[in-house]
Enzyme design. Structure first.
Site, mmCIF file in Angstrom:
data_model
loop_
_atom_site.group_PDB
_atom_site.id
_atom_site.type_symbol
_atom_site.label_atom_id
_atom_site.label_comp_id
_atom_site.label_asym_id
_atom_site.label_seq_id
_atom_site.Cartn_x
_atom_site.Cartn_y
_atom_site.Cartn_z
ATOM 1 N N GLY A 12 5.507 39.368 -42.490
ATOM 2 C CA GLY A 12 6.133 38.976 -43.743
ATOM 3 C C GLY A 12 6.416 37.500 -43.888
ATOM 4 N N MET A 90 -2.555 45.328 -45.851
ATOM 5 C CA MET A 90 -3.853 45.579 -45.229
ATOM 6 C C MET A 90 -4.550 46.842 -45.749
ATOM 7 S SD MET A 90 -3.952 42.859 -43.610
ATOM 8 C CE MET A 90 -5.467 43.045 -42.677
ATOM 9 N N HIS A 109 -5.610 35.225 -49.314
ATOM 10 C CA HIS A 109 -6.550 35.518 -48.227
ATOM 11 C C HIS A 109 -6.784 34.247 -47.405
ATOM 12 C CE1 HIS A 109 -9.681 37.738 -46.180
ATOM 13 N NE2 HIS A 109 -10.454 36.667 -46.297
#
Length: 194
Positions: A12, A90, A109
């Site tokens: 996180g 994910m 990304h």
């Protein structure tokens, strides 16, 4: 102010950078929900410390992706979430969430897409021996890291880099880029109050 949900599966660090940007006032948004698919993910502790509601689910407990996405969608609606921000989540999103939040889901990304999509993009770049990699913020579609690109930032691969040093610099770039791009996006879309 726009209310967002952050989807994350891991530590996180991007979640935390977004929350801190909202606290500083550089990102005019309210983080209304964390959605996490890993019961032991560190991001859950971060959200609890910040007083942010958490929806944790185990995909294996559902027969289909649509079944757990219906549960997520119900919670998003109950929390009045207007925009979804993927930050180390994910899983590919399915049609339930993509249809309900069309054009209102973004992802970050750790590569300069279209190069190195999917898992372990940093490792892929390191193995390929590229001299430049980076970070991409993009809209989410049904593919893996295939949605339209919103912004990118390059990160040089240094001669003495190992994977950990490169990852640290990429994450530092993510933590700066993502909140800035989100703020620009929310301003340009005029969705702060609709």
């Amino acid at each position: 102010m726009i209310k967002i949900a952050i989807f994350a599966s891991g530590s996180g660090s991007n979640f935390q950078s977004i929350v801190e940007a909202t606290r500083r006032g550089s990102l005019h948004a309210e983080v209304g929900l964390l959605v996490c698919d890993k019961r032991n993910a560190l991001v859950i502790e971060r959200a609890e410390r910040e007083g942010i509601p958490v929806l944790v689910f185990d995909p294996k407990e559902y027969e289909t992706k649509s079944a757990y996405e219906e549960v997520i969608l119900k919670t998003l609606n109950e929390c009045n979430v207007e925009f979804i921000v993927l930050a180390g989540y994910m899983r590919l999103l399915g049609s339930v969430l993509l249809n309900a939040f069309q054009g209102r889901i973004v992802n970050i990304h750790p590569s300069l897409l279209p190069a190195f999509p999917g898992k372990d993009a940093i490792g892929q770049a390191f193995q390929a021996g590229v001299k430049v990699t980076g970070v991409t913020v993009h809209y989410v579609d049904e593919g893996m890291d295939t949605g339209p690109i919103i912004a990118q930032s390059a990160v040089r691969v240094l001669n003495d880099d190992d994977r950990d040093r490169l990852q640290a610099r990429i994450q530092e770039t993510e933590h700066t880029l993502y909140p800035t791009v989100l703020q620009d996006l929310f301003e340009s879309l005029k969705i702060t109050n609709y």
